[in-house]
Write a protein that holds these residues in place. Sequence first.
Motif: not given
Length: 215
Positions: A1-8, A120-121
């Motif tokens: 799994q490719i990690p994702v960090i979400t910053i909203d 990082v999204a």
Amino acid sequence: QIPVITIDGPTASGKGTVAHRVADKLGFHYLDSGALYRLTALSALRRGTDLADEHALAKLAEHLHCSFQGGDIILSHENVSDAIRAEEVGNTASKIATFPAVRHALVGLQLGFRKAPGLVADGRDMGSVIFPHAPLKVFLTASVAARAGRRYKQLIDKGFSANMEDLLMDLQARDDRDTNRAIAPLVPAEGAHVLDTSEMNADEAVRQVLKWYAS
Ligand code: CDP
């Protein structure tokens, strides 16, 4: 799994700066999803597309010829990194982002940014809609005054003129639209860590996000 960090978070909360730096520190890719709405808005403004025509706007979004090269944002071979930051473009982006068909048209493009070693999204609905299974979700916020101050500085630094009263009004209008729209309204995603950066500089916010990621 490719990690994702979400910053909203809301407009001018410092998401962009923080997300960018976190991505740099981890060697991850970076998705500025707001830029995709801004690119759609800029295309629409330039072509004179009817800003109430959801179908035409969705078509524009679906066929955006854009690329991200280093820090530059290219639209059909033109560097529009600064042009998309104009307030008119931001306001238009916030309006067209309320159309479900426009949001839908940008989903595939956003998912494509998830590449090894990680992403990082940054945006409004990264943790709630686009990457709901992200291992770390952050909701970055700050007081209206702190955000208006940051936006003012950002615009002046880019050579735009800015007026604090207008900015405060725009900011509140944008918050209202983002929070009250029927689709993907701006609320912390389930499981998101909320970080208030009113009294915090970008380095401190970056440190906190990295700490959460490491734990
Ligand atoms: O500068 P600001 O934070 O307002 O804008 P941005 O992050 O560049 O995004 C421009 C506009 O696109 C925002 O005002 C949002 O209404 C919209 N947007 C969205 O609806 N969903 C996203 N994931 C990102 C941006």
